[in-house]
Design a protein around this motif. Structure first.
Motif, PDB file in Angstrom:
ATOM      1  N   VAL A 177     -37.057  12.230  -7.106  1.00  0.00           N
ATOM      2  CA  VAL A 177     -36.915  11.212  -8.142  1.00  0.00           C
ATOM      3  C   VAL A 177     -35.858  11.677  -9.127  1.00  0.00           C
ATOM      4  CG1 VAL A 177     -38.114   9.976  -9.977  1.00  0.00           C
ATOM      5  CG2 VAL A 177     -39.330  10.557  -7.874  1.00  0.00           C
ATOM      6  N   PHE A 178     -34.907  10.795  -9.423  1.00  0.00           N
ATOM      7  CA  PHE A 178     -33.834  11.116 -10.345  1.00  0.00           C
ATOM      8  C   PHE A 178     -33.821  10.100 -11.476  1.00  0.00           C
ATOM      9  CE2 PHE A 178     -32.531  12.673  -6.175  1.00  0.00           C
ATOM     10  CZ  PHE A 178     -32.235  13.989  -6.469  1.00  0.00           C
ATOM     11  N   GLU A 195     -33.170   2.499  -7.505  1.00  0.00           N
ATOM     12  CA  GLU A 195     -34.473   3.004  -7.037  1.00  0.00           C
ATOM     13  C   GLU A 195     -34.612   2.993  -5.524  1.00  0.00           C
ATOM     14  OE1 GLU A 195     -37.085   4.488  -8.526  1.00  0.00           O
ATOM     15  OE2 GLU A 195     -35.863   4.505 -10.323  1.00  0.00           O
ATOM     16  N   GLY A 196     -34.813   4.191  -4.952  1.00  0.00           N
ATOM     17  CA  GLY A 196     -35.056   4.338  -3.539  1.00  0.00           C
ATOM     18  C   GLY A 196     -33.849   4.095  -2.643  1.00  0.00           C
ATOM     19  N   VAL A 197     -32.680   3.791  -3.224  1.00  0.00           N
ATOM     20  CA  VAL A 197     -31.498   3.476  -2.423  1.00  0.00           C
ATOM     21  C   VAL A 197     -30.411   4.526  -2.604  1.00  0.00           C
ATOM     22  CG1 VAL A 197     -29.679   1.795  -2.002  1.00  0.00           C
ATOM     23  CG2 VAL A 197     -31.978   1.013  -2.589  1.00  0.00           C
ATOM     24  N   ALA A 198     -30.001   4.753  -3.859  1.00  0.00           N
ATOM     25  CA  ALA A 198     -28.892   5.666  -4.124  1.00  0.00           C
ATOM     26  C   ALA A 198     -28.893   6.078  -5.595  1.00  0.00           C
ATOM     27  CB  ALA A 198     -27.564   4.999  -3.782  1.00  0.00           C
ATOM     28  N   VAL A 199     -28.147   7.144  -5.886  1.00  0.00           N
ATOM     29  CA  VAL A 199     -27.888   7.548  -7.265  1.00  0.00           C
ATOM     30  C   VAL A 199     -26.390   7.727  -7.433  1.00  0.00           C
ATOM     31  CG1 VAL A 199     -30.110   8.660  -7.698  1.00  0.00           C
ATOM     32  CG2 VAL A 199     -28.270   9.994  -6.749  1.00  0.00           C
ATOM     33  N   LEU A 223     -28.912  16.903  -2.405  1.00  0.00           N
ATOM     34  CA  LEU A 223     -28.956  16.774  -3.863  1.00  0.00           C
ATOM     35  C   LEU A 223     -30.254  17.336  -4.407  1.00  0.00           C
ATOM     36  CD1 LEU A 223     -27.154  15.490  -6.094  1.00  0.00           C
ATOM     37  CD2 LEU A 223     -28.583  13.474  -5.906  1.00  0.00           C
ATOM     38  N   THR A 224     -30.138  18.166  -5.460  1.00  0.00           N
ATOM     39  CA  THR A 224     -31.313  18.819  -6.043  1.00  0.00           C
ATOM     40  C   THR A 224     -31.286  18.709  -7.563  1.00  0.00           C
ATOM     41  OG1 THR A 224     -31.194  20.444  -4.262  1.00  0.00           O
ATOM     42  CG2 THR A 224     -32.602  20.985  -6.122  1.00  0.00           C
ATOM     43  N   ASN A 225     -32.439  18.387  -8.167  1.00  0.00           N
ATOM     44  CA  ASN A 225     -32.579  18.379  -9.628  1.00  0.00           C
ATOM     45  C   ASN A 225     -32.520  19.812 -10.149  1.00  0.00           C
ATOM     46  OD1 ASN A 225     -32.848  15.854 -10.926  1.00  0.00           O
ATOM     47  ND2 ASN A 225     -34.860  15.591 -10.000  1.00  0.00           N
TER      48      ASN A 225
END
Length: 73
Positions: free
Chosen positions: A26-27, A48-52, A70-72
């Motif tokens: 979650v971003f 949401e749930g598609v891309a950032v 990708l990592t928080n």
């Protein structure tokens, strides 16, 4: 004629544990993130749930789900 799908039972003491589903990433806008290819960045948009959408300083990239690289932070 097809056979019905049978779910195998996993014993709790089995050395061959069933693989658990990885938690969804979650971003949020403003999060600092790191990408295996592009490096450090900041999330500027979330679908949401598609891309950032991530700003890596010199470039912006739209990273598609499931966000494997990708990592928080």
């Amino acid at each position: 004629m097809t056979k019905p799908e049978v779910k195998k039972r996993v014993l709790p003491t089995s050395p061959f544990k069933a693989s658990a589903a990885a938690p969804l990433k979650v971003f949020a806008v403003g999060n600092r993130v790191t990408h295996d290819v592009y490096g450090l960045g900041r999330v500027t948009g979330v679908e949401e749930g598609v891309a950032v959408l991530v700003d890596f300083g010199s470039t912006q990239h739209r990273i598609m789900s499931p966000y494997n690289k990708l990592t928080n932070l």
